[in-house]
Each structure stands twice: as structure tokens, then as C-alpha cells.
Design an enzyme around this catalytic site. Structure first.
Site, mmCIF file in Angstrom:
data_model
loop_
_atom_site.group_PDB
_atom_site.id
_atom_site.type_symbol
_atom_site.label_atom_id
_atom_site.label_comp_id
_atom_site.label_asym_id
_atom_site.label_seq_id
_atom_site.Cartn_x
_atom_site.Cartn_y
_atom_site.Cartn_z
ATOM 1 N N TYR A 59 21.294 -45.307 65.019
ATOM 2 C CA TYR A 59 19.979 -44.945 64.524
ATOM 3 C C TYR A 59 19.333 -46.106 63.777
ATOM 4 O O TYR A 59 19.947 -46.741 62.920
ATOM 5 C CB TYR A 59 20.066 -43.730 63.585
ATOM 6 C CG TYR A 59 18.771 -43.427 62.878
ATOM 7 C CD1 TYR A 59 17.688 -42.913 63.584
ATOM 8 C CD2 TYR A 59 18.614 -43.698 61.523
ATOM 9 C CE1 TYR A 59 16.489 -42.657 62.947
ATOM 10 C CE2 TYR A 59 17.419 -43.436 60.877
ATOM 11 C CZ TYR A 59 16.358 -42.926 61.592
ATOM 12 O OH TYR A 59 15.164 -42.691 60.962
ATOM 13 N N ARG A 283 15.374 -24.081 10.943
ATOM 14 C CA ARG A 283 16.620 -23.307 10.953
ATOM 15 C C ARG A 283 17.324 -23.325 12.310
ATOM 16 O O ARG A 283 18.561 -23.253 12.380
ATOM 17 C CB ARG A 283 16.323 -21.863 10.542
ATOM 18 C CG ARG A 283 17.543 -21.044 10.318
ATOM 19 C CD ARG A 283 17.325 -19.615 9.851
ATOM 20 N NE ARG A 283 15.976 -19.150 9.798
ATOM 21 C CZ ARG A 283 15.600 -17.913 10.166
ATOM 22 N NH1 ARG A 283 16.503 -17.080 10.667
ATOM 23 N NH2 ARG A 283 14.360 -17.510 10.045
#
Length: 503
Positions: A59, A283
Site C-alpha cells: 500500500y 472545602r
């Protein structure tokens, strides 16, 4: 070459590429391709040539590209190179930042040097030689799908190394042939296999992802440091950081962040005037930043795998007389992980903006003046900084839509499912850079808070950070533009976090 290399990187199995190497690639780096790597490259190259001589189809070397694989390619190897590169010169948009492109070049060189891609040795040497200089190809931002690698952007890298297109030498954008001459580099000769191997990988995606992880790791530490400084300046009780409490939560990274905060706050003297429970922006910092740490830890692992992977197609295994056609160029891992990084950056940005809002509110900041102005009304101090911070957070939220699920079929339905990893990674890097500025904004406000009545930090770890900020950010009295102060504060945070272990 205009200056000496600052880092030597050897291509050896015992020394994998690191995220730190990607950051160092913004400057000159000396990449040493050792004898073993050179032998691997040449052995694989010989196998590719033997395979082609035997008449077997490979390819991209004997065929067209993508769905046109069913057609023959060009007749000569040089023509096949043009066949691979020219049609990909379709990118759009502004040029990518040079550090991203150079990091991509380093990753691509590393992948090709593993001896599975069948490139000529000159391709690897060309990338290594360019990294020793300040030569950087001009690469447009838009074009990659991250599905068959970063085809379009990497084609601009390949063409620039041939002396085509444009490139930078330092900050000057030039025709690539002139840029090569300025950098004392020779144009590289490529054939079809070389050209396809240069473009058929996820190196740009991995580069952006790695730089995003590096930036956000520093910002995570900055979020911890700024939260500690806020706690100290306000005189909060650190009871919410109790190790027993966080152990009960069951998430180790929350415990880690709690430990980091306790270390920075060692020596803190609470004011005794705060409410029993602080707002969540104080907190819940161990839980929020702890969750961000968990996500960063995951993304860090994905990036480390990506930058040391062989993302190419086909791959060649001479020892088995085997050519493997597959999909190692499919950037789904990076797509998922960098979309997660964008969420991390955005939520850390939300935290920083809310902490800034807390500081400027006289009803919640312990009685400091509104907007931290020494003379409210006549002066406005950090009011503009907060407006800009709000705009930045809104921009981050708008950009937080995941890219990794936006699959669109394309390429004659050859690429019928795609991950958009490049867009995800570049977006994460953008949001990481915005987060730096949000942290710089919060840092400027913390410095100003002490000037207008907030107490000086009591914990030595917080004192050290405050003093570094105070060296570069003067009190706002009278008003002045603060854009440069925000950037300076962001740089201080980067520097203070750079040497620390973050994950």
C-alpha cells in the site's frame, strides 16, 4: 545552526521518549540515532525494496492512496512521492505554534527510527538534523482527522524538508528552500514509501496531547498552591483536610491533594473568625483537584504510550517476511484522553474563577474592600481582571464539547469512522493555556488582597509563593492595566511548579 543543542536524546529501547523531551524540542535538541537503530532502519528498508522487486503489492508504494488503493500508483518512486504529498497540501487556518510542530517532528522521527516503517535512513537523519536547528515547517492548523494519522499537517512537514512550502527560522516565516539554506540544512530526497511513512501517523496529535499534559500537570500544582494561599490569606481552618476524612472518601488522589495542601499549610495560624464550613471552592478542593489528578494520570499514560508507538501503515517485519496492513494510525486513545483533559482544564478554570469571585466579595472575604480596591469607586483594582476571567471561563465551557464523538464518514467512505484526535488534542492544549491565565488572574488578586487588608500568609510554604508573586506584581494603587501582570504571575506559577512531581 545558530546555537548549541540543549539536550541529547538517544533512540534506544532503554531510553523511551518522554513528555519532557517534547517540551525541550521547542529549542535545539541533539537526537542521536545509535548504531542499533540505524541497523534496524536499513534492514527494514532493504526488506521493503526486496518486497517491491518481487512484485508484491505494498500500500502506498505501488498503489493509490485511501479508497484509490484499487488503482495503481505512479510509475517511479519519485513520482509516487509527489502522488502522496501534493494532494494533501490542502490545510487551512493559522500556522500551528512552533513548539507543537517541533514536538511532532521529534515523535515522527522516533517512530520511524524503530525500523518498522521501511523508510530510508536519510528521512530519519533529515528530521534529526532539523531538530538540531531552529528550522520549523509552517503547518496549518486545520486538515487532520486523526484517523489515517495526521495526513494533511504532516504533509507540510514532509514538503518543507524537501524545500517546498514555507518554514520558520526562529520567528521569521520564509519559503522552505530559503529556510533550509538559512539553517544550513539540505533538502531530503523521498520516494513513495518515505513520503507515506512521514505523514501516516498520529505524531501531531500525540505532540499536542503531550504538551497539554505537561501544561495541565503544572496547572494542577498551581491550583493546589493557589488554594493553599487563599486558605492562608483568609485565615481558614484546615480541618477539611484531615487525613482520616479524606481516607474515608476512598479516592487516593483526593488524599494525595489533601496531603499536598497540608504540607503547604504547615504552620498555618487560623484566624478563628471564619464560619464552621467554608464554601465548596475551598472545602472541596481535595475532591475536585483529586479528580483532576486521576484524569491527568490516565491521560499521562496514554500520551506516554502514544509518543513511543509506531503509528504507521503498513508495517514491515523482515524477520518474518511479513508486511502488515492495519490501522495503527487511528488516534482514538488520544482523542478520548484529550477530551478528558479539556474537561479537567475547564473545571479547574471554574474553580479558579470562583475562588477569585470569593476574594473580591466583601461579604465573603473577611471584610476586605470590594474588588480589592484601596479606594472603592475611585479605584477598581481587580474588577477588570475578574471580567476577563469570566470571559475566559465562558470560552472554555463553549469549547468543552468532545471532539472524539464527532465522527463523520469521509474519503469515499474509506474512513467511515474517525476519532478527530487532532482536534481534541489541540483543543486541550488551547484550554490548558487559558487555564494558566486564569491562575495568573487569581494570583494577582491574592497578591492584591494582602495589600488592602488581607493578612500576610502565616504558613512558610504559602509565604514563599506570595513573596515570589510580590516580586513581579506590584500593589494595584492606583489602577493600572493588569494584563501583563496576569501573564507574569502565570509564569511565576509555572516556574514554581516546574520542578515538582505532579502525578
Amino acid at each position: 545552526m545558530t546555537s548549541a543543542p540543549v539536550r541529547t536524546i538517544a533512540v534506544t529501547p532503554e531510553s523511551p521518549l518522554t513528555i519532557g523531551d517534547l517540551e525541550r524540542a521547542r529549542g535545539h535538541i541533539d537526537v542521536t540515532v545509535d548504531a542499533a537503530a540505524r541497523e534496524r532502519i536499513e534492514t527494514c528498508r532493504a526488506f521493503v525494496l526486496q518486497t517491491l522487486d518481487s512484485g508484491r503489492s505494498v500500500y502506498g508504494a505501488t498503489t493509490g492512496f485511501g479508497p484509490l488503493v484499487v488503482f495503481d500508483g505512479r510509475e517511479t518512486t519519485s513520482e509516487q512521492c509527489d502522488n502522496a504529498l501534493l494532494h494533501l497540501g490542502a490545510g487551512q487556518g493559522p500556522d500551528l505554534a512552533q513548539p507543537v510542530v517541533r514536538a511532532a517532528m521529534l515523535i515522527r522521527m522516533w517512530s520511524l527510527a524503530q525500523g518498522r516503517s521501511g523508510v530510508s535512513l536519510g528521512v530519519v537523519d533529515s528530521l534529526a538534523n532539523a531538530l538540531r536547528t531552529d528550522f520549523t515547517p509552517a503547518v496549518p492548523r486545520l486538515g487532520s482527522l486523526g484517523a489515517s494519522g495526521d495526513l494533511v499537517p504532516l504533509s507540510y512537514v514532509a514538503r518543507a524538508l524537501r524545500g517546498e512550502g514555507h518554514a520558520y527560522v526562529g520567528q521569521e516565516r520564509l519559503p522552505a528552500a530559503e529556510a533550509l539554506r538559512r539553517a544550513h540544512l539540505e533538502p531530503v530526497d523521498l520516494d513513495g514509501r518515505d513520503a507515506l511513512a512521514l505523514v501516516n501517523g498520529t505524531s501531531l496529535t500525540a505532540a499536542a496531547a503531550g504538551l497539554a499534559v505537561a501544561s495541565l500537570s503544572r496547572s494542577r500544582l498551581a491550583a493546589v498552591s493557589l488554594s493553599a494561599l487563599l486558605i492562608d490569606v483568609l485565615g481558614c481552618s484546615p480541618a477539611f483536610l484531615d487525613s482520616r476524612l479524606l481516607a474515608a472518601f476512598g479516592h487516593p488522589h483526593a488524599g494525595q491533594v489533601g496531603s499536598e495542601l497540608r504540607g503547604l499549610l504547615e504552620g498555618l495560624v487560623p484566624s478563628g473568625t471564619r464560619a464552621l464550613q467554608e464554601p465548596y471552592s475551598i472545602r472541596c478542593t481535595p475532591q475536585l483537584i483529586g479528580a483532576a489528578t486521576s484524569a491527568l494520570d490516565y491521560a499521562d499514560g496514554v500520551v506516554r504510550d502514544d509518543i513511543n508507538s509506531i503509528s504507521d501503515n503498513p508495517l514491515f517485519f523482515p524477520e518474518d517476511d511479513f508486511v502488515a496492513h492495519g490501522g495503527n494510525f487511528f488516534g482514538q486513545p488520544a482523542a478520548f484522553s484529550t477530551d478528558l483533559l479539556t474537561l479537567v482544564a475547564t473545571q479547574l478554570g471554574n474553580l479558579a474563577e470562583r475562588q477569585l469571585d470569593l476574594l473580591i466579595d466583601p461579604h465573603r472575604n473577611g471584610g476586605m474592600p470590594p474588588m480589592l480596591a484601596a479606594n472603592p469607586g475611585a479605584q477598581h483594582a481587580v474588577q477588570g481582571v475578574q471580567l476577563a476571567a469570566t470571559a475566559m471561563v465562558a470560552s472554555m465551557r463553549r469549547s468543552a464539547t468532545p471532539a472524539s464523538i464527532q465522527s463523520l464518514p469521509t474519503n469515499w467512505h474509506n474512513q467511515d469512522v474517525i476519532p478527530f484526535g487532532t482536534q481534541a488534542a489541540l483543543n486541550a492544549l488551547d484550554q490548558a493555556q487559558t487555564l494558566r491565565l486564569l491562575h495568573g488572574s487569581l494570583a494577582v488578586a491574592l497578591r492584591q488582597a494582602v495589600h488592602v487588608g488581607g493578612r500576610r500568609p502565616t504558613a512558610p510554604g504559602c509565604v514563599a509563593l506570595f513573596d515570589r508573586l510580590a516580586e513581579v506584581v506590584a500593589p494595584v494603587n492606583p489602577d493600572r492595566p493588569l494584563d501583563e501582570d496576569v501573564r507574569k504571575a502565570a509564569d511565576v506559577l509555572d516556574e514554581s511548579c516546574a520542578g515538582q512531581h505532579s502525578l
